[in-house]
Design an enzyme around this catalytic site. Structure first.
Site, PDB file in Angstrom:
ATOM      1  N   HIS A 421      -4.543  -4.498   0.699  1.00  0.00           N
ATOM      2  CA  HIS A 421      -4.010  -5.251  -0.430  1.00  0.00           C
ATOM      3  C   HIS A 421      -4.852  -5.078  -1.700  1.00  0.00           C
ATOM      4  O   HIS A 421      -4.394  -5.383  -2.805  1.00  0.00           O
ATOM      5  CB  HIS A 421      -3.897  -6.736  -0.073  1.00  0.00           C
ATOM      6  CG  HIS A 421      -2.732  -7.419  -0.707  1.00  0.00           C
ATOM      7  ND1 HIS A 421      -2.287  -7.129  -1.975  1.00  0.00           N
ATOM      8  CD2 HIS A 421      -1.893  -8.383  -0.236  1.00  0.00           C
ATOM      9  CE1 HIS A 421      -1.245  -7.885  -2.270  1.00  0.00           C
ATOM     10  NE2 HIS A 421      -0.970  -8.648  -1.235  1.00  0.00           N
ATOM     11  N   ASP A 425      -0.176  -3.256  -3.656  1.00  0.00           N
ATOM     12  CA  ASP A 425       0.537  -4.529  -3.653  1.00  0.00           C
ATOM     13  C   ASP A 425       1.882  -4.352  -2.941  1.00  0.00           C
ATOM     14  O   ASP A 425       2.325  -3.222  -2.682  1.00  0.00           O
ATOM     15  CB  ASP A 425       0.774  -5.023  -5.085  1.00  0.00           C
ATOM     16  CG  ASP A 425      -0.529  -5.411  -5.767  1.00  0.00           C
ATOM     17  OD1 ASP A 425      -1.430  -5.911  -5.066  1.00  0.00           O
ATOM     18  OD2 ASP A 425      -0.648  -5.203  -6.989  1.00  0.00           O
TER      19      ASP A 425
END
Length: 448
Positions: A421, A425
């Site tokens: 992450h 995204d």
């Protein structure tokens, strides 16, 4: 270079274990000829001689662990002489002994004087009292150790080797020394202990090593971890801990893919080794999608996100001891058939311990396919510092609703993208998977 050093065979390797020498001292070796088997943190691999010559010296015996860069052997070319050198382990012990020597010599007079004062009888004590006192002092100062056999006392062995032998229960008189003048080293003792554990040799000559850990009630066996399995465990903890994973899953309409595969088959493809598989299509499509969405071809580097110019594709390969990820370099420049041939060749050599170090180091992302093992879908763990990994399941037949709202039998395949992450995204990952889906549902595109 005639001095052979412990090679760095993986990007995380700090030390290696010399499993077996394929040549013995005095043998002629040719450049490219297998010299030894070395266990790294990822695999047991064959190591080839870098040049022609004679294997003049072996500094590390089988079973010995050596740091990367330490000398393990000497291959003498014509007109060269082997250096007089101790094995790395013995050298370290010698240096340690030299450091301790001055201190021991300095302390010796004081210790002797103190002992003299403590054991000297007073004027009121007789000779018998003095002898009694000396015996008492000797008994109190004697360390508690395993009783040493007379034949062991005559064996040439370093102090460290004797201590390790006592700890492991190894009979020094049965150990062949490889140090100077046949001196037994720590490596010799540990190798002897491993030989016993492996059940080699007859009962009369086996060193008595410690018994393995007892199997607890309900357990059938306790399997010792290999170096590779230890590193796999370490790397997984390092990945799932610091790397914030999240997962995106899509279901591919694999019908067109299966039709393309059948067309290639009916067109008279060559030998089995040359056949294009479903996995080959997935690999090529994964690379093309990364070219179309280049921001996913990246890694996290604390202060920045590093985006790579080349797509270096890692292909997860299951081997006997664990898992390797050979890398297809600059895969964006290779055709479907080239990727297919390279993937098969790397997988074959990985399973046969014939890979070169640079062939499984690096990689910008990885594809792991367990469809051939009957797995419908799964989530994979990212291989740091890569930004993502694709987990590919098998193609299954299932009822689907077609464009005319009719229920028909279709082919479906699940793909899960595990993302870091910090680099990717949700929207970016979704964009990549959209491109991947389009390529796989239109298999003519990867073939261009």
């Amino acid at each position: 270079m005639p001095e052979i050093q412990m090679p760095k065979l993986s990007d995380t390797m700090t030390e290696g274990t010399l499993i077996a020498w394929k040549k013995k001292k005095g043998d002629q070796v040719a450049a490219g000829e297998v010299l030894a088997e070395i266990e790294t943190d990822k695999a047991t691999m064959e190591w080839e001689s870098p040049e022609d010559g004679t294997l003049t010296e072996i500094y590390v015996q089988e079973g010995g662990k050596v740091n990367v860069g330490d000398k393990i052997a000497f291959v003498r070319g014509q007109g060269e002489e082997a250096p007089k050198q101790e094995a790395p382990e013995q050298k370290k012990k010698s240096e340690a002994a030299e450091e301790k020597k001055p201190q021991a010599e300095t302390e010796k007079p004081a210790s002797a004087e103190a002992a003299k004062k403590e054991t000297a009888p007073t004027q009121h004590q007789g000779v018998g009292a003095a002898v009694s006192t000396a015996r008492t002092e000797t008994t109190q100062q004697k360390p508690q150790a395993r009783e040493q056999k007379p034949e062991e006392a005559r064996v040439k062995a370093s102090p460290v080797a004797r201590r390790i032998a006592a700890e492991l229960g190894v009979d020094l008189s049965t150990v062949k020394g490889t140090g100077p003048d046949g001196r037994v080293t720590e490596t010799d003792v540990r190798a002897a202990a491993k030989t016993v554990a492996a059940g080699v040799g007859d009962d009369a000559t086996k060193p008595q090593a410690k018994a393995p850990a007892a199997v607890k009630p309900g357990e059938s066996a306790r399997i010792q971890l290999s170096g590779m399995r230890k590193i796999i465990a370490q790397r997984l903890v390092e990945s799932l801990g610091p790397v914030p994973h999240f997962y995106l899953t899509i279901e591919i309409n694999a019908g067109p893919l299966m039709e393309a595969r059948e067309e290639l088959k009916s067109a008279g493809e060559g030998a089995d080794a040359a056949k294009i598989t479903v996995n080959d299509f997935v690999l090529k499509a994964a690379v093309m999608a990364a070219v179309k969405v280049p921001r996913v071809n990246a890694s996290f580097d604390n202060e920045a996100i590093v985006q790579y110019a080349d797509v270096d594709l890692g292909v997860a390969v299951a081997i006997e001891d664990g898992l390797l990820t050979p890398v297809i370099r600059a895969a964006q420049d290779k055709s479907l058939r080239e990727i297919s041939a390279l993937a098969k060749d790397l997988a074959h050599r990985a399973r046969n311990k014939r890979m070169k170090p640079d062939e499984f180091q690096g990689g910008t992302f990885t594809v792991s396919n367990l469809g051939g093992m009957g797995i419908d879908s799964f989530s994979a763990v990212i291989n740091p510092p890569q930004g993502f990994i694709l987990a590919v399941g098998k193609v299954t037949k299932s009822p689907v609703v077609d464009d005319c709202d009719q229920i028909t039998v279709g082919h479906r395949m699940s793909i899960t993208m595990s993302c870091d992450h910090r680099v990717i995204d949700g929207a970016l990952g979704a964009e990549y998977l959209k491109e991947l889906r389009n390529l796989l549902e239109n298999p003519a595109l990867p073939m261009v």
